[in-house]
Design an enzyme around this catalytic site. Structure first.
Site, PDB file in Angstrom:
ATOM      1  N   GLY A   1     107.780  43.521 -20.636  1.00  0.00           N
ATOM      2  CA  GLY A   1     109.111  43.008 -20.269  1.00  0.00           C
ATOM      3  C   GLY A   1     109.264  41.521 -20.527  1.00  0.00           C
ATOM      4  O   GLY A   1     110.206  40.898 -20.044  1.00  0.00           O
TER       5      GLY A   1
ATOM      6  N   LYS B   1     117.712  25.273 -25.677  1.00  0.00           N
ATOM      7  CA  LYS B   1     117.290  24.581 -24.450  1.00  0.00           C
ATOM      8  C   LYS B   1     117.015  23.102 -24.745  1.00  0.00           C
ATOM      9  O   LYS B   1     117.346  22.224 -23.937  1.00  0.00           O
ATOM     10  CB  LYS B   1     116.033  25.247 -23.882  1.00  0.00           C
ATOM     11  CG  LYS B   1     116.295  26.669 -23.380  1.00  0.00           C
ATOM     12  CD  LYS B   1     114.974  27.370 -23.134  1.00  0.00           C
ATOM     13  CE  LYS B   1     115.150  28.795 -22.656  1.00  0.00           C
ATOM     14  NZ  LYS B   1     113.908  29.567 -22.729  1.00  0.00           N
TER      15      LYS B   1
END
Ligand SMILES: NC(=O)c1ccc[n+]([C@@H]2O[C@H](COP(=O)([O-])OP(=O)(O)OC[C@H]3O[C@@H](n4cnc5c(N)ncnc54)[C@H](OP(=O)(O)O)[C@@H]3O)[C@@H](O)[C@H]2O)c1
Length: 428
Positions: free
Chosen positions: A184, A202
């Site tokens: 995940g 970012k």
């Protein structure tokens, strides 16, 4: 004010209730004074479990935003539209907005921050950069009196996990990505992460905060990690470096040098030891020097922590709360634990006479107070009349240890007060 004269809770609208939204709801259960009034999703029929009050769930984003009892809008949908329009409408309606959407801010931040400014409201985005790590707050508040010279970030957890698997276990790029997906840590399509675009978005936000660089200037030098093979890790390590997925921005005489891509970092540097899905931001500023912030840069709860932190800051602003003191009612709920009753492992160094039988007396004294020995080493006296004995204990209470050491230090074979140090593993 309500009947019992508690202040009316600050009303929130949640746009999105997926991974991050669910984490936000979970944290808000423990926060007084904040109340979710409505939740927008794309599929109202989806089963969301007991954590989500189905009466709050709807699809009409605009009517949710415009509710009179909502003063903070939390955008955790992701994507560009309808998030961009929703945020703009919320700001224009005088509502504070909290978002985790780095892609949107990197692309349309200039317009949205201007909109927030025009309306005198907040547009907060701690979760958009490095998830749970408070790097936005550090740049916006803690370092605001300093001059930021540059930063080196590991701000894409997927890439860091993949490179760590390749460097530590000799995995191929494809195997490491497959493992990240199974755990995940990576999307079905990992391109945005492994090709460097997520880190670049970012970085853009970090440069906006750290250098005041306009969000309209996009990072151009972006490289991903696909080309690396196990051979690159072997040779880099032999040269004394570790390969890390960096996002770098430095002030130079001719402007800000900014790039994203894998790079060789000296093995002894703190950033070289940030492994797995961990993120880190290594900031350099004129007055403070180096500052390292590290932690979980993604995931349900770390990201939700940043979102809820921003929500609380907006709520304080909206209520006109001043200062930094802890919220009312939280101060007296904790007590200091009694350290004597805590079980810990201890390192002990005894200074004793070098005579037969001393070791046995020492061990039996420890044993009689319930302190058991895990390891014991006796130093060679090397011609001296005393010797040093070093012991690592099993888990033991400090009270038992102190009683044993009082007894041993008062004995005729002990020549100096025994040194004791607890073993403290910050990760346990
Ligand atoms: N996940 C992380 O670890 C992480 C970390 C940092 C930042 N972020 C950012 O946080 C944001 C949310 O990420 P996530 O992982 O929580 O996403 P997610 O699990 O896919 O959840 C998205 C939510 O938004 C809803 N939604 C999507 N489109 C919508 C629309 N047009 N109208 C109304 N609702 C809509 C979805 O509704 P349904 O439930 O009905 O599908 C879902 O509840 C993104 O901007 C992401 O970049 C995430």
């Amino acid at each position: 004010m309500t009947n019992d004269s508690k202040p009316t809770p600050t009303g929130l609208a949640l746009l999105g209730c997926g991974t991050v939204g669910t984490g936000v709801l979970r944290l808000l259960q423990h926060k007084d004074g904040l109340k979710v009034r409505a939740i927008a999703v794309s599929d109202v029929h989806k089963d969301r479990g007991a954590e989500v009050d189905s009466d709050l769930v709807g699809e009409d984003i605009d009517s949710i935003i415009q509710r009179d009892d909502v003063s903070i809008v939390v955008e955790v949908m992701g994507g560009i539209e309808p998030a961009r329009t929703a945020i703009r409408n919320a700001l224009n309606s005088g509502k504070h907005v909290v978002t985790a959407n780095k892609a949107l801010l990197a692309q349309h931040g200039a317009e949205l921050f201007a909109c927030a400014h025009k309306n005198g409201v907040e547009l907060m985005f701690e979760a958009a950069v490095a998830g749970g790590i408070p790097v936005v707050r550090a740049l916006r508040e803690s370092l605001t009196g300093d001059r930021v010279e540059g930063f080196h970030g590991i701000i894409n957890g997927t890439s860091n996990f993949v490179l760590t698997q390749m460097s530590e276990f000799g995995a191929t790029f494809d195997d490491a990505v497959a493992e990240a997906q199974a755990l995940g840590y990576a999307e079905a399509d990992p391109a945005a992460d492994v090709d460097g675009h997520d880190a670049a978005q970012k970085l853009q936000l970090l440069m906006y905060l750290g250098f005041g660089l306009s969000l309209e200037q996009q990072v151009r030098d972006i490289r991903g990690i696909r080309a690396l093979t196990p051979l690159d890790f072997r040779h880099s390590e032999a040269f004394g470096y570790r390969v890390k997925p960096l996002a770098v921005a430095r002030r130079n005489a001719d402007g800000v040098a900014a790039w994203v891509g894998p790079a060789l970092v000296p093995m002894g540097h703190m950033l070289a030891n940030i492994g797995g899905v961990y993120n880190a931001c290594f900031l350099h500023s004129e007055g403070l020097g180096a500052l390292l912030l590290s932690g979980r840069g993604a995931g349900m709860m770390p990201t939700a922590v940043s979102v809820v932190g921003d929500i609380i800051e907006c709520a304080r602003k909206q209520r006109g709360t001043k200062g930094r003191a802890p919220m009312e009612g939280t101060v007296r709920s904790e007590v200091l634990a009694n350290m004597d009753e805590r079980q810990r492992i201890f390192y002990l160094r005894f200074t004793v006479v070098d005579e037969p039988g001393v070791l046995g007396r020492l061990a039996s004294s420890l044993g009689s107070f319930g302190v058991s020995i895990e390891r014991l080493v006796q130093e060679e006296p090397g011609g001296k009349e005393h010797t040093e004995i070093v012991v690592l204990t099993h888990l033991t209470k400090q009270t038992a240890l102190k009683a044993a050491l009082n007894d041993i230090d008062a004995s005729d074979f002990t020549l100096a007060e025994t040194l004791w140090l607890p073993v403290e593993d910050p990760d346990s």
